[in-house]
Design an enzyme around this catalytic site. Structure first.
Site, PDB file in Angstrom:
ATOM      1  N   LYS A  10       0.827  -1.213   0.000  1.00  0.00           N
ATOM      2  CA  LYS A  10       0.000   0.000   0.000  1.00  0.00           C
ATOM      3  C   LYS A  10       0.866   1.269   0.000  1.00  0.00           C
ATOM      4  O   LYS A  10       2.080   1.219   0.226  1.00  0.00           O
ATOM      5  CB  LYS A  10      -0.941  -0.043   1.211  1.00  0.00           C
ATOM      6  CG  LYS A  10      -1.922  -1.231   1.175  1.00  0.00           C
ATOM      7  CD  LYS A  10      -2.955  -1.125   2.290  1.00  0.00           C
ATOM      8  CE  LYS A  10      -3.918  -2.306   2.254  1.00  0.00           C
ATOM      9  NZ  LYS A  10      -5.024  -2.137   3.240  1.00  0.00           N
ATOM     10  N   TYR A  50     -12.245  -2.705  -4.012  1.00  0.00           N
ATOM     11  CA  TYR A  50     -12.800  -2.886  -2.667  1.00  0.00           C
ATOM     12  C   TYR A  50     -14.329  -2.869  -2.658  1.00  0.00           C
ATOM     13  O   TYR A  50     -14.938  -2.560  -1.623  1.00  0.00           O
ATOM     14  CB  TYR A  50     -12.249  -1.803  -1.741  1.00  0.00           C
ATOM     15  CG  TYR A  50     -10.825  -2.064  -1.264  1.00  0.00           C
ATOM     16  CD1 TYR A  50     -10.524  -3.200  -0.521  1.00  0.00           C
ATOM     17  CD2 TYR A  50      -9.797  -1.170  -1.539  1.00  0.00           C
ATOM     18  CE1 TYR A  50      -9.235  -3.440  -0.061  1.00  0.00           C
ATOM     19  CE2 TYR A  50      -8.498  -1.397  -1.079  1.00  0.00           C
ATOM     20  CZ  TYR A  50      -8.232  -2.537  -0.341  1.00  0.00           C
ATOM     21  OH  TYR A  50      -6.963  -2.769   0.123  1.00  0.00           O
ATOM     22  N   ARG A  86      -1.125 -14.391   4.470  1.00  0.00           N
ATOM     23  CA  ARG A  86      -1.838 -13.782   5.603  1.00  0.00           C
ATOM     24  C   ARG A  86      -1.032 -13.937   6.893  1.00  0.00           C
ATOM     25  O   ARG A  86      -1.012 -13.042   7.739  1.00  0.00           O
ATOM     26  CB  ARG A  86      -3.247 -14.365   5.731  1.00  0.00           C
ATOM     27  CG  ARG A  86      -4.116 -13.984   4.523  1.00  0.00           C
ATOM     28  CD  ARG A  86      -5.513 -14.557   4.579  1.00  0.00           C
ATOM     29  NE  ARG A  86      -6.341 -13.899   5.579  1.00  0.00           N
ATOM     30  CZ  ARG A  86      -6.913 -12.706   5.419  1.00  0.00           C
ATOM     31  NH1 ARG A  86      -6.727 -12.024   4.296  1.00  0.00           N
ATOM     32  NH2 ARG A  86      -7.657 -12.185   6.363  1.00  0.00           N
ATOM     33  N   THR A  92      -4.970  -7.553  10.494  1.00  0.00           N
ATOM     34  CA  THR A  92      -5.336  -6.332   9.754  1.00  0.00           C
ATOM     35  C   THR A  92      -4.965  -5.076  10.533  1.00  0.00           C
ATOM     36  O   THR A  92      -4.426  -4.120   9.969  1.00  0.00           O
ATOM     37  CB  THR A  92      -6.860  -6.328   9.484  1.00  0.00           C
ATOM     38  OG1 THR A  92      -7.191  -7.522   8.780  1.00  0.00           O
ATOM     39  CG2 THR A  92      -7.263  -5.129   8.644  1.00  0.00           C
ATOM     40  N   ARG A 103       2.945  -6.332   9.046  1.00  0.00           N
ATOM     41  CA  ARG A 103       2.171  -5.221   9.610  1.00  0.00           C
ATOM     42  C   ARG A 103       2.737  -4.775  10.960  1.00  0.00           C
ATOM     43  O   ARG A 103       2.752  -3.584  11.265  1.00  0.00           O
ATOM     44  CB  ARG A 103       0.699  -5.593   9.704  1.00  0.00           C
ATOM     45  CG  ARG A 103       0.026  -5.502   8.318  1.00  0.00           C
ATOM     46  CD  ARG A 103      -1.307  -6.161   8.307  1.00  0.00           C
ATOM     47  NE  ARG A 103      -2.067  -5.923   7.091  1.00  0.00           N
ATOM     48  CZ  ARG A 103      -3.039  -6.723   6.667  1.00  0.00           C
ATOM     49  NH1 ARG A 103      -3.362  -7.809   7.371  1.00  0.00           N
ATOM     50  NH2 ARG A 103      -3.695  -6.451   5.555  1.00  0.00           N
ATOM     51  N   ASN A 113      -2.051   0.141   6.635  1.00  0.00           N
ATOM     52  CA  ASN A 113      -1.572  -1.127   7.214  1.00  0.00           C
ATOM     53  C   ASN A 113      -0.637  -1.901   6.283  1.00  0.00           C
ATOM     54  O   ASN A 113      -0.548  -3.122   6.353  1.00  0.00           O
ATOM     55  CB  ASN A 113      -2.751  -1.985   7.710  1.00  0.00           C
ATOM     56  CG  ASN A 113      -3.623  -2.507   6.596  1.00  0.00           C
ATOM     57  OD1 ASN A 113      -3.542  -2.052   5.453  1.00  0.00           O
ATOM     58  ND2 ASN A 113      -4.466  -3.472   6.913  1.00  0.00           N
ATOM     59  N   HIS A 116      -2.045  -5.542   1.516  1.00  0.00           N
ATOM     60  CA  HIS A 116      -3.309  -6.252   1.357  1.00  0.00           C
ATOM     61  C   HIS A 116      -2.993  -7.657   0.872  1.00  0.00           C
ATOM     62  O   HIS A 116      -2.051  -7.851   0.109  1.00  0.00           O
ATOM     63  CB  HIS A 116      -4.201  -5.561   0.315  1.00  0.00           C
ATOM     64  CG  HIS A 116      -5.346  -6.427  -0.137  1.00  0.00           C
ATOM     65  ND1 HIS A 116      -6.516  -6.514   0.582  1.00  0.00           N
ATOM     66  CD2 HIS A 116      -5.467  -7.286  -1.178  1.00  0.00           C
ATOM     67  CE1 HIS A 116      -7.315  -7.392  -0.021  1.00  0.00           C
ATOM     68  NE2 HIS A 116      -6.709  -7.867  -1.086  1.00  0.00           N
ATOM     69  N   GLU A 127      -9.282 -11.112  -7.646  1.00  0.00           N
ATOM     70  CA  GLU A 127      -8.354  -9.995  -7.431  1.00  0.00           C
ATOM     71  C   GLU A 127      -7.164 -10.047  -8.376  1.00  0.00           C
ATOM     72  O   GLU A 127      -6.702  -9.006  -8.860  1.00  0.00           O
ATOM     73  CB  GLU A 127      -7.893  -9.978  -5.969  1.00  0.00           C
ATOM     74  CG  GLU A 127      -9.010  -9.595  -5.004  1.00  0.00           C
ATOM     75  CD  GLU A 127      -8.586  -9.562  -3.550  1.00  0.00           C
ATOM     76  OE1 GLU A 127      -9.431  -9.232  -2.709  1.00  0.00           O
ATOM     77  OE2 GLU A 127      -7.407  -9.869  -3.246  1.00  0.00           O
TER      78      GLU A 127
END
Ligand code: CMP
Length: 140
Positions: A10, A50, A86, A92, A103, A113, A116, A127
């Site tokens: 991000k 999103y 993940r 998150t 993160r 954060n 993604h 995606e």
């Protein structure tokens, strides 16, 4: 199973100049970058990506943040790539992210954060196709 997942570094993490450090975590975690592009998302692109969150109270802030600067978008491939990514990302909300996760180390807030990652095989497929043509994923 051998899976692919969609990852986005991000705007906050791109601005911090930690693209390489985050790629290194993917690679050390057994994930391979099979497609990659840097992009400054338009509002329409961010809203479309999103779309599942459209009714959530944080939707507008999320879109504003995601178009605040360039992002690095990649497809990652590996054994259980979706869960593995993940795990590497952490929770998150960086306040809840386990030590040593991306993160925990690079994120500032639940909005900024750092990364993604797709949450399931169905969303990963959607995606990846949102950002990459099949001819942009390697090996072809
Ligand atoms: P991401 O995995 O990109 O998916 C949606 C994003 O919305 C999420 O990461 C967060 O950065 C952001 N977000 C902001 N507030 C919340 C919230 N309360 N719950 C989940 N995601 C949130």
């Amino acid at each position: 199973a051998l899976e692919r997942t969609l990852s986005i570094i991000k705007p906050d993490a791109v601005a911090k100049n930690v693209i390489g450090e985050i790629y290194s975590r993917f690679e050390k975690g057994g994930l391979k970058v099979v497609a990659s592009k840097m992009k400054h998302l338009s509002r329409k692109e961010a809203e479309g990506f999103y779309a599942v969150h459209r009714e959530r109270p944080f939707f507008n802030a999320l879109v504003e943040f995601m178009i605040s600067g360039p992002v690095m978008i990649q497809a990652l491939e590996g054994e259980n790539a979706i869960a593995k990514n993940r795990e590497l990302m952490g929770a998150t909300n960086p306040k809840d992210a386990a030590p040593g996760t991306i993160r925990a180390d690079f994120a500032d807030s639940i909005d900024a954060n750092a990364v993604h990652g797709s949450d399931a095989p169905e969303t990963a497929a959607v995606e990846i196709a949102y950002f990459f043509a099949s001819t942009e994923i390697f090996p072809r």
